[in-house]
Design an enzyme around this catalytic site. Structure first.
Site, short mmCIF file in Angstrom:
data_model
loop_
_atom_site.label_atom_id
_atom_site.label_comp_id
_atom_site.label_asym_id
_atom_site.label_seq_id
_atom_site.Cartn_x
_atom_site.Cartn_y
_atom_site.Cartn_z
N GLU A 84 26.16 45.04 47.89
CA GLU A 84 26.58 43.50 48.29
C GLU A 84 26.84 42.69 49.43
OE1 GLU A 84 31.45 43.95 47.60
OE2 GLU A 84 31.38 44.19 49.72
N ASP A 133 31.19 45.35 37.69
CA ASP A 133 31.26 46.99 37.87
C ASP A 133 31.32 47.50 36.51
OD1 ASP A 133 30.25 46.98 40.44
OD2 ASP A 133 32.36 47.84 41.12
N VAL A 134 31.65 49.21 35.78
CA VAL A 134 31.92 49.55 35.37
C VAL A 134 33.05 50.10 35.67
CG1 VAL A 134 31.03 51.40 35.56
CG2 VAL A 134 31.41 50.40 32.68
N ASP A 135 33.79 49.94 36.01
CA ASP A 135 35.37 51.01 36.65
C ASP A 135 36.44 49.76 36.40
OD1 ASP A 135 33.92 49.88 39.24
OD2 ASP A 135 35.23 51.57 40.19
N HIS A 190 36.03 38.14 47.56
CA HIS A 190 36.17 40.22 47.11
C HIS A 190 37.79 39.77 47.94
CE1 HIS A 190 36.72 43.46 48.59
NE2 HIS A 190 35.62 43.53 48.21
N ALA A 217 26.07 52.67 33.65
CA ALA A 217 27.46 53.92 33.55
C ALA A 217 25.93 55.16 34.10
CB ALA A 217 28.23 53.91 32.27
N1 UDP Z 1 27.45 53.33 39.28
C1 UDP Z 1 27.01 53.55 38.70
N2 UDP Z 1 26.84 56.09 39.05
C2 UDP Z 1 26.88 55.97 39.97
C3 UDP Z 1 27.52 55.43 40.72
C4 UDP Z 1 27.64 53.85 40.73
O1 UDP Z 1 27.23 54.01 37.31
O2 UDP Z 1 26.94 57.05 40.22
C5 UDP Z 1 27.16 52.31 39.45
C6 UDP Z 1 28.81 51.45 38.15
O3 UDP Z 1 28.64 50.32 36.99
C7 UDP Z 1 29.91 51.38 39.21
C8 UDP Z 1 29.23 50.67 40.07
O4 UDP Z 1 27.59 51.70 40.36
O5 UDP Z 1 30.92 50.51 38.74
C9 UDP Z 1 29.17 50.65 41.64
O6 UDP Z 1 29.27 51.85 42.35
P1 UDP Z 1 31.33 52.08 42.29
O7 UDP Z 1 32.31 51.11 41.47
O8 UDP Z 1 31.18 53.33 42.46
O9 UDP Z 1 31.25 50.77 43.47
P2 UDP Z 1 32.54 51.06 44.39
O10 UDP Z 1 33.71 49.67 43.40
O11 UDP Z 1 34.59 51.48 43.72
O12 UDP Z 1 32.61 50.12 45.40
MN MN Z 2 33.26 49.82 41.38
#
Ligand code: UDP
Ligand code: MN
Length: 292
Positions: free
Chosen positions: A243, A151-153, A173, A53
């Site tokens: 990825e 991922d954190v989101d 995926h 994060a």
């Molecule tokens: N992340 C972060 N800061 C940022 C961009 C990404 O900490 O500015 C980390 C975060 O853990 C995030 C992961 O990188 O979950 C992957 O990015 P993101 O989730 O935005 O990618 P997506 O799932 O949308 O492809």
């Molecule tokens: Mn993500």
């Protein structure tokens, strides 16, 4: 209770449950969690789960930052992730003071690790490989038996237990599930280290969910980081960043378990019949606002 008898209700015929190299593909109703829990308790296993994060230093206005995802991640993790087992949450961040102290069940703890961040979100995402490699080498080895790198989101919304654990595992995926191989979004530039020809590739794995024992994660992250650096020297960046390199690694180092999309889902994809559980869901975010 006989395991064999009870196992007769644990079978699936509607989905692929075994890869061609005989690795299990983990779906609901393919395993008995009580049996697995007993095995992993006997080994007194400790599981590390890593999240990043961070945010680039220069932020426009009051754009949101990735640390906002941490409390929900941990709260839902305490409810659903490896319940009854020892867990270390490793939170990599450049904003240590933004991470709240949170209550954990016994045997579980949160460790906040200060790391640098990068301007471009692609670099933030890709550099996770380097940091995971370095921490695997220096620290994780002595603290946990397995790592789960995600991922954190995200939020947990159903059980994710020891059924996922194996020497090396990847996750299908959700957006590519059921797609034809030639439609997989592998890197197709032969100059790239992540290149996969159209007639190769087993599955399309998600960058945001892999794991294994520390040695295997060290090897995986070391390969991916080195490949990304080699490409960077050639001014190449693979189409889906980390990825793409992960998919290249898994092509030639087959995972010993594969997680079904139950373990990584987006609600926007609905609820197809094969999906009996949604265990780990993407949290909606405004990409423009949060990344740029
Ligand atoms: N992340 C972060 N800061 C940022 C961009 C990404 O900490 O500015 C980390 C975060 O853990 C995030 C992961 O990188 O979950 C992957 O990015 P993101 O989730 O935005 O990618 P997506 O799932 O949308 O492809
Ligand atoms: Mn993500």
């Amino acid at each position: 209770m006989s395991v064999i008898t009870s196992f007769s209700s644990h079978r699936r015929t509607d989905v692929l449950v075994l890869t061609p190299w005989l690795a299990p593909i983990v779906w609901n109703d393919t395993y008995n969690l009580a049996v697995l829990n007993a095995q992993f308790h006997q080994r007194n296993v400790c599981v590390g789960i890593t999240i990043f994060a961070t945010k680039k230093r220069k932020m426009k206005g009051n754009s949101r930052i990735y640390t906002v995802f941490v409390p929900t991640f941990i709260e839902t993790g305490e409810k659903y992730f490896m319940v009854g087992h020892k867990v270390n949450y490793y939170v990599f961040t450049d904003r240590v003071s933004d991470i709240p102290i949170m209550e954990m069940a016994e045997g579980r703890q949160m460790r906040v690790l200060r790391v640098p961040t990068y301007q471009r979100w692609q670099d933030v995402s890709m550099r996770r490989m380097e940091m995971l490699r370095d921490y695997s080498h220096q620290r994780f080895r002595g603290e946990v038996d397995y790592l789960v790198c995600v991922d954190v989101d995200m939020r947990f919304s159903d059980e994710v237990g020891v059924e996922i654990l194996s020497d090396l595992f990847g996750t299908l995926h959700p957006g590519m599930y059921g797609a034809k191989r030639e439609h997989y979004t592998y890197e197709r530039n032969p100059q790239s280290e992540a290149y996969i020809p159209f007639d190769e590739g087993d599955f399309y794995y998600a960058g945001g969910y892999f794991g294994g024992n520390i040695e295997e994660i060290y090897k995986l992250t070391n390969f991916c980081h080195d490949a990304m650096m080699a490409d960077k020297d050639k001014n190449i960046e693979a189409v889906w960043h980390d990825e793409s390199y992960l998919n290249k690694y898994f092509l030639y180092h087959k995972p010993t378990k594969v997680l079904s999309p139950e373990y990584l889902w987006y609600n926007g994809f609905g609820t197809p019949a094969f999906l009996r559980r949604k265990r780990f869901l993407a949290v909606w975010k405004n990409h423009q606002e949060i990344r740029n």
